[in-house]
Design an enzyme around this catalytic site. Structure first.
Site, PDB file in Angstrom:
ATOM      1  N   VAL A 216      -4.458  16.687 -40.640  1.00 35.34           N
ATOM      2  CA  VAL A 216      -4.073  15.645 -40.949  1.00 35.34           C
ATOM      3  C   VAL A 216      -4.856  14.464 -40.396  1.00 35.34           C
ATOM      4  CG1 VAL A 216      -1.909  13.889 -40.121  1.00 35.34           C
ATOM      5  CG2 VAL A 216      -1.536  16.291 -40.653  1.00 35.34           C
TER       6      VAL A 216
ATOM      7  N   CYS B 185      -2.586  22.069 -38.081  1.00 36.30           N
ATOM      8  CA  CYS B 185      -2.000  20.935 -38.907  1.00 36.30           C
ATOM      9  C   CYS B 185      -2.735  19.585 -38.294  1.00 36.30           C
ATOM     10  CB  CYS B 185      -0.506  20.746 -38.628  1.00 36.30           C
ATOM     11  SG  CYS B 185       0.412  22.171 -39.302  1.00 36.30           S
TER      12      CYS B 185
END
Length: 514
Positions: A156, A152
């Site tokens: 991101v 993640c």
């Protein structure tokens, strides 16, 4: 305290000791907890049809989804290639989860390194972490290939793996001609099967399209060999030998693309094997020339399948073939592609499975099942249950989509045992809990996470799926092919007879012979 050097208790007994029970009660008082009566009444309400309607109406919340995140699938792919080290660009904690998850299922160490991104990398980017990580991994663990994926955090902030790897080679972190295939695998999208698909496609693109455009793309020169892609499979240790044997018995030249069966089945003989087995670079390069590719998990390799088709190969997508019909279709596709006859030994093996089903069908006929897991696993399991005369009443897949649900429904509609059975895509195990209370079944099939449903809903769990962490060595036995079908049949029957014995233990019907 009850835990001392002279008297060591397992946690199951430790937290039943007086000091701990008193501590838990004090904690409830401190937190202004509800009375036991309120808790019991609320719990009973969650078992009603009224609550189920509310439960199935929720949209913004998942409760215990039956899936994992993308990088887990990417780590699986890396384990299937010869002398390849998985490198996850992200935080150390994420990678610890991936390693432990596989290690708990396969009972084998799983090698995987991390770029160990922290707060500063989240603000300024993780390129320096990538440079340092690749340098250390290459020099310390001496792989012949490093397969990079992401978590993640890296996704991101928008880290670009292609440019990072190119810059790492410019800085001599790894040699310029060293193979570093990569795939973006954001954890917040899709599931572990999506990550498998992205990583496997990334591996093929790397080798077939010119190693990140550093050499000329491979030119396909068709031959008569067949590629085989298993998909994300928790039973790979037991399944791959079955697949190899079938290809070999038919005399078919084949390549197993991504084969971690040896990686997670190393012997204890005094030698540590960080890398063992797996598809070699040469095999990956030659795979572009194959006549066709057989994929055992359609919903686990959609992007990979599309890419292979674009290269001019025929692709046959199946759905976790187990039992009679699924295995029949697999073997007949091989025969069609190659012109080779299915040998007598496999026909005899088929007959033995049919005989076993006939021997036991009276015990399973009409039994109702609930099952959860990955889309292809659910398709294969549903088909086999229908062959057994069972009723797969609730079929749930958190990472299954509407297309998958329609395919399962078609399967149900084709059998009288599928009448009244329902499919639940994009649902989680809290949805399954409601179903088990309002529409009870005889048995539940799924991973170890189903044990909480077993205890809560009082429905016997048959452990088939991924992960199996509270039982040992299930992964060593196949569930594919005729041989695997027999193993699945025995697993279902054993649970049925255990339940029958438990119910009849205090009666005159506690039979020796079943």
């Amino acid at each position: 305290m009850s835990q001392t050097a002279e008297k060591t208790l397992d946690h199951e007994e430790l937290f039943r000791q007086p000091e701990y029970t008193a501590l838990f009660e004090s904690k409830k008082v401190f937190e202004n907890g509800h009375t036991q009566e309120v808790v019991s009444n609320t719990c009973d309400w969650t078992k009603t049809q009224e609550y189920q309607t509310i439960n199935f109406a929720r949209e913004a919340l998942s409760i215990n989804p039956a899936k994992a995140c993308q990088p887990l699938g990417a780590v699986y792919v890396a384990a299937g290639f010869n002398k390849t080290l998985s490198f996850v660009h992200g935080s150390q904690g994420c990678v610890a989860y991936f390693r432990s998850h596989f290690t708990r299922h396969f009972k084998e160490p799983t090698s995987c390194v991390s770029s160990s991104m922290t707060e500063d990398a989240a603000v300024f980017g993780g390129s320096n972490n990538m440079f340092d990580g690749l340098t250390t991994a290459y020099n310390l663990y001496k792989p012949e290939m490093i397969a990079v994926s992401t978590t993640c955090m890296a996704e991101v902030i928008g880290d670009d793996l292609d440019s990072f790897i190119r810059n790492a080679k410019d800085k001599n972190c790894v040699p310029a001609d060293f193979d570093v295939p990569f795939a973006h695998t954001p954890s917040f999208v899709g599931s572990h099967t999506t990550g498998y698909d992205n990583a496997l496609k990334g591996m093929l693109v790397h080798f077939w399209d010119g190693r990140s455009k550093t050499v000329a793309p491979l030119e396909r020169k068709p031959n008569e060999s067949i590629n085989f892609i298993a998909g994300f499979d928790g039973y790979v240790v037991g399944n791959m030998p079955v697949i190899r044997r079938m290809f070999t018995s038919m005399g078919v030249e084949h390549t197993l693309i991504c084969d971690p069966s040896d990686t997670w089945n190393t012997p204890t003989d005094g030698e540590f094997r960080m890398y063992d087995g797996g598809t070699t670079k040469t095999e990956v390069e030659q795979a572009i020339n194959a006549k066709a590719t057989i994929v055992f998990q359609e919903y686990c390799a959609k992007q990979t399948t599309k890419y292979i088709e674009e290269k001019g190969q025929e692709v046959i997508s199946l759905n976790h073939p187990m039992g009679v019909g699924g295995t029949d279709k697999f073997l007949m596709e091989i025969s069609r592609l190659t012109g080779k006859q299915i040998p007598a030994e496999l026909e005899k093996e088929r007959g033995r499975l049919v005989d076993a089903i006939a021997d036991s069908q009276a015990y399973l006929h009409g039994k109702r099942f609930a099952l959860f897991g990955d889309p292809d696993m659910m398709l294969g399991m549903t088909a086999f249950l229908l062959e057994l005369g069972c009723e797969p009443a609730h079929i749930l897949s958190t990472n299954g989509d509407d297309e998958w649900a329609a395919k399962v429904q078609t399967l149900l509609d084709a059998s009288p045992f599928g009448a009244g059975c329902k499919v639940y895509p994009k649902r989680d195990l809290w949805h399954m809990r409601s179903l088990l209370f309002t529409e009870p079944v005889d048995f539940l099939i799924g991973s170890s996470y189903g044990k909480y449903l077993e205890r809560d809903c009082n429905v016997p769990l048959i452990r088939l799926g991924f992960p199996i962490m509270d039982r040992h060595h299930h992964h060593r036995f196949p569930i594919w092919g005729y041989e695997g079908g027999l193993r699945v049949l025995v697993s279902i029957l054993d649970k049925h007879f255990d339940v029958s014995d438990a119910k009849s233990a205090d009666s005159s019907s506690f039979d020796l012979v079943r």
